[in-house]
Write a protein that holds these residues in place. Structure first.
Motif, PDB file in Angstrom:
ATOM      1  N   PHE A   1       0.786  -1.084   0.030  1.00  0.00           N
ATOM      2  CA  PHE A   1       0.093  -0.003  -0.183  1.00  0.00           C
ATOM      3  C   PHE A   1       0.752   1.252   0.118  1.00  0.00           C
ATOM      4  O   PHE A   1       0.300   2.268  -0.430  1.00  0.00           O
ATOM      5  CB  PHE A   1      -1.017  -0.067   1.086  1.00  0.00           C
ATOM      6  N   ASP A   2       2.202   1.293   0.654  1.00  0.00           N
ATOM      7  CA  ASP A   2       2.885   2.200   0.800  1.00  0.00           C
ATOM      8  C   ASP A   2       3.638   2.955  -0.326  1.00  0.00           C
ATOM      9  O   ASP A   2       4.400   3.778  -0.345  1.00  0.00           O
ATOM     10  CB  ASP A   2       3.716   2.281   2.025  1.00  0.00           C
ATOM     11  N   ARG A   3       3.910   1.861  -1.593  1.00  0.00           N
ATOM     12  CA  ARG A   3       4.448   2.363  -2.608  1.00  0.00           C
ATOM     13  C   ARG A   3       6.200   2.492  -2.393  1.00  0.00           C
ATOM     14  O   ARG A   3       6.772   3.259  -3.086  1.00  0.00           O
ATOM     15  CB  ARG A   3       3.973   3.639  -3.380  1.00  0.00           C
ATOM     16  N   GLN A   4       6.539   2.147  -1.244  1.00  0.00           N
ATOM     17  CA  GLN A   4       8.102   2.119  -1.072  1.00  0.00           C
ATOM     18  C   GLN A   4       8.642   1.112  -1.868  1.00  0.00           C
ATOM     19  O   GLN A   4       8.022   0.373  -2.176  1.00  0.00           O
ATOM     20  CB  GLN A   4       8.002   1.824   0.590  1.00  0.00           C
ATOM     21  N   PRO A   5      10.076   1.337  -2.156  1.00  0.00           N
ATOM     22  CA  PRO A   5      10.731   0.433  -3.067  1.00  0.00           C
ATOM     23  C   PRO A   5      10.671  -0.987  -2.402  1.00  0.00           C
ATOM     24  O   PRO A   5      10.567  -1.100  -1.123  1.00  0.00           O
ATOM     25  CB  PRO A   5      12.263   0.938  -2.914  1.00  0.00           C
ATOM     26  N   ILE A   6      10.845  -2.017  -2.955  1.00  0.00           N
ATOM     27  CA  ILE A   6      10.798  -3.469  -2.527  1.00  0.00           C
ATOM     28  C   ILE A   6      11.636  -4.023  -3.678  1.00  0.00           C
ATOM     29  O   ILE A   6      11.571  -3.830  -5.025  1.00  0.00           O
ATOM     30  CB  ILE A   6       9.406  -4.259  -2.366  1.00  0.00           C
ATOM     31  N   VAL A   7      12.385  -4.899  -3.176  1.00  0.00           N
ATOM     32  CA  VAL A   7      12.902  -6.007  -4.000  1.00  0.00           C
ATOM     33  C   VAL A   7      12.403  -7.537  -3.942  1.00  0.00           C
ATOM     34  O   VAL A   7      12.499  -7.888  -2.944  1.00  0.00           O
ATOM     35  CB  VAL A   7      14.672  -6.212  -3.622  1.00  0.00           C
ATOM     36  N   PHE A   8      11.751  -7.792  -5.017  1.00  0.00           N
ATOM     37  CA  PHE A   8      11.001  -8.926  -4.972  1.00  0.00           C
ATOM     38  C   PHE A   8      11.837 -10.261  -4.806  1.00  0.00           C
ATOM     39  O   PHE A   8      12.930 -10.118  -5.230  1.00  0.00           O
ATOM     40  CB  PHE A   8      10.045  -9.120  -6.129  1.00  0.00           C
ATOM     41  N   ALA A   9      11.473 -11.112  -3.854  1.00  0.00           N
ATOM     42  CA  ALA A   9      12.433 -12.214  -3.453  1.00  0.00           C
ATOM     43  C   ALA A   9      11.825 -13.413  -3.463  1.00  0.00           C
ATOM     44  O   ALA A   9      12.037 -14.219  -2.742  1.00  0.00           O
ATOM     45  CB  ALA A   9      13.267 -11.944  -2.299  1.00  0.00           C
TER      46      ALA A   9
ATOM     47  N   SER B   1      11.640 -16.944   0.579  1.00  0.00           N
ATOM     48  CA  SER B   1      11.036 -15.626   0.251  1.00  0.00           C
ATOM     49  C   SER B   1      10.464 -14.827   1.445  1.00  0.00           C
ATOM     50  O   SER B   1      10.553 -13.751   1.555  1.00  0.00           O
ATOM     51  CB  SER B   1      10.369 -15.885  -0.876  1.00  0.00           C
ATOM     52  N   PHE B   2       9.794 -15.771   2.222  1.00  0.00           N
ATOM     53  CA  PHE B   2       8.857 -14.935   3.272  1.00  0.00           C
ATOM     54  C   PHE B   2       9.876 -14.189   4.099  1.00  0.00           C
ATOM     55  O   PHE B   2       9.710 -12.877   4.434  1.00  0.00           O
ATOM     56  CB  PHE B   2       8.068 -15.812   4.282  1.00  0.00           C
ATOM     57  N   LEU B   3      10.907 -14.598   4.739  1.00  0.00           N
ATOM     58  CA  LEU B   3      11.787 -13.955   5.553  1.00  0.00           C
ATOM     59  C   LEU B   3      12.511 -12.759   4.595  1.00  0.00           C
ATOM     60  O   LEU B   3      12.810 -11.851   5.218  1.00  0.00           O
ATOM     61  CB  LEU B   3      13.200 -14.787   6.054  1.00  0.00           C
ATOM     62  N   ASN B   4      12.843 -12.906   3.272  1.00  0.00           N
ATOM     63  CA  ASN B   4      13.464 -11.979   2.415  1.00  0.00           C
ATOM     64  C   ASN B   4      12.493 -10.664   2.419  1.00  0.00           C
ATOM     65  O   ASN B   4      12.939  -9.659   2.430  1.00  0.00           O
ATOM     66  CB  ASN B   4      13.754 -12.640   1.177  1.00  0.00           C
ATOM     67  N   HIS B   5      11.239 -10.999   2.160  1.00  0.00           N
ATOM     68  CA  HIS B   5      10.214  -9.998   1.902  1.00  0.00           C
ATOM     69  C   HIS B   5      10.167  -9.239   3.358  1.00  0.00           C
ATOM     70  O   HIS B   5       9.910  -8.116   3.411  1.00  0.00           O
ATOM     71  CB  HIS B   5       8.825 -10.546   1.433  1.00  0.00           C
ATOM     72  N   ALA B   6       9.767 -10.106   4.582  1.00  0.00           N
ATOM     73  CA  ALA B   6       9.548  -9.614   5.869  1.00  0.00           C
ATOM     74  C   ALA B   6      10.684  -8.563   6.180  1.00  0.00           C
ATOM     75  O   ALA B   6      10.518  -7.639   6.937  1.00  0.00           O
ATOM     76  CB  ALA B   6       9.252 -10.640   6.821  1.00  0.00           C
ATOM     77  N   ALA B   7      11.920  -8.835   5.879  1.00  0.00           N
ATOM     78  CA  ALA B   7      13.130  -8.024   6.336  1.00  0.00           C
ATOM     79  C   ALA B   7      13.321  -6.504   5.659  1.00  0.00           C
ATOM     80  O   ALA B   7      14.029  -5.949   6.016  1.00  0.00           O
ATOM     81  CB  ALA B   7      14.279  -9.110   6.083  1.00  0.00           C
ATOM     82  N   GLN B   8      12.416  -6.696   4.510  1.00  0.00           N
ATOM     83  CA  GLN B   8      12.325  -5.347   3.947  1.00  0.00           C
ATOM     84  C   GLN B   8      11.216  -4.063   4.541  1.00  0.00           C
ATOM     85  O   GLN B   8      10.131  -4.037   3.856  1.00  0.00           O
ATOM     86  CB  GLN B   8      12.056  -5.572   2.360  1.00  0.00           C
TER      87      GLN B   8
END
Length: 188
Positions: A134-142, A147-154
């Motif tokens: 929702f926040d439109r902040q940058p993300i590196v799709f992983a 992947s859950f830990l990789n996404h949650a760490a961002q």
């Protein structure tokens, strides 16, 4: 705010190869097509979702989604390309969630609208089955192993735990769990 939902779907020959010991290639395609259509139908029932996009090498017949061609760059690169081209909130939901229901998606979107991001893992807590941005902040799709830990760490993301979001069909034991549920039998 309106949402755009993206449902990634691999090429037919590459789908659910880990189910090869229990399903023939044709049966895997039938199963994955049905699950994808189910996920898309659920997304269409959520009022705040304005667009539903199918990210796939080829269109899926008899589905109510706009097709965006997967150009073969890999899931994470393809999602980054789609995300960069969209305005507004983005929801990514995998196509292999046979128990997904409208309240599951509504809960995920509400959590994201409240905290900026929300994420749903698989039932083992390792993979990412859905992520709402929702926040439109940058993300590196992983997407991929862990992947859950990789996404949650961002950044800060609210974890949403619901059975419809957690049961994906990747392995024979996942299929057995799905087949044992009344919801799966009624929907498929």
């Amino acid at each position: 705010m309106s949402w755009t939902a993206v449902v990634p779907l691999k090429a037919a020959a590459a789908r659910k190869t880990r189910l090869a010991s229990v399903l023939a290639p044709e049966a895997r395609v039938v199963l994955t097509d049905r699950m994808a259509r189910h996920v898309i139908a659920v997304l269409r029932q959520v009022r705040s979702i304005e667009r539903v996009l199918l990210l796939s090498p080829v269109p899926l017949s008899a589905c109510d989604a706009e097709w965006i061609e997967d150009r073969g760059a890999g899931l994470n690169a393809e999602l980054a390309r789609v995300y960069a081209g969209l305005d507004g909130a983005l929801l990514i939901v995998h196509a292999d969630l046979p128990l997904l229901a409208t309240p599951d998606i509504s809960a995920l979107l509400a959590a994201a609208e409240n905290s900026g991001r929300a994420i749903a893992s698989d039932r083992h807590g390792r993979g990412t089955n859905a992520i709402a941005l929702f926040d439109r902040q940058p993300i590196v799709f992983a997407f991929g192993p862990g992947s859950f830990l990789n996404h949650a760490a961002q950044g800060t993301a609210t974890r949403v735990r619901r059975s419809g979001l957690s049961l994906d069909v990747d392995f024979p034991d996942d299929l057995a769990v799905a087949l044992a549920t009344q919801e799966f039998l009624q929907a498929h």
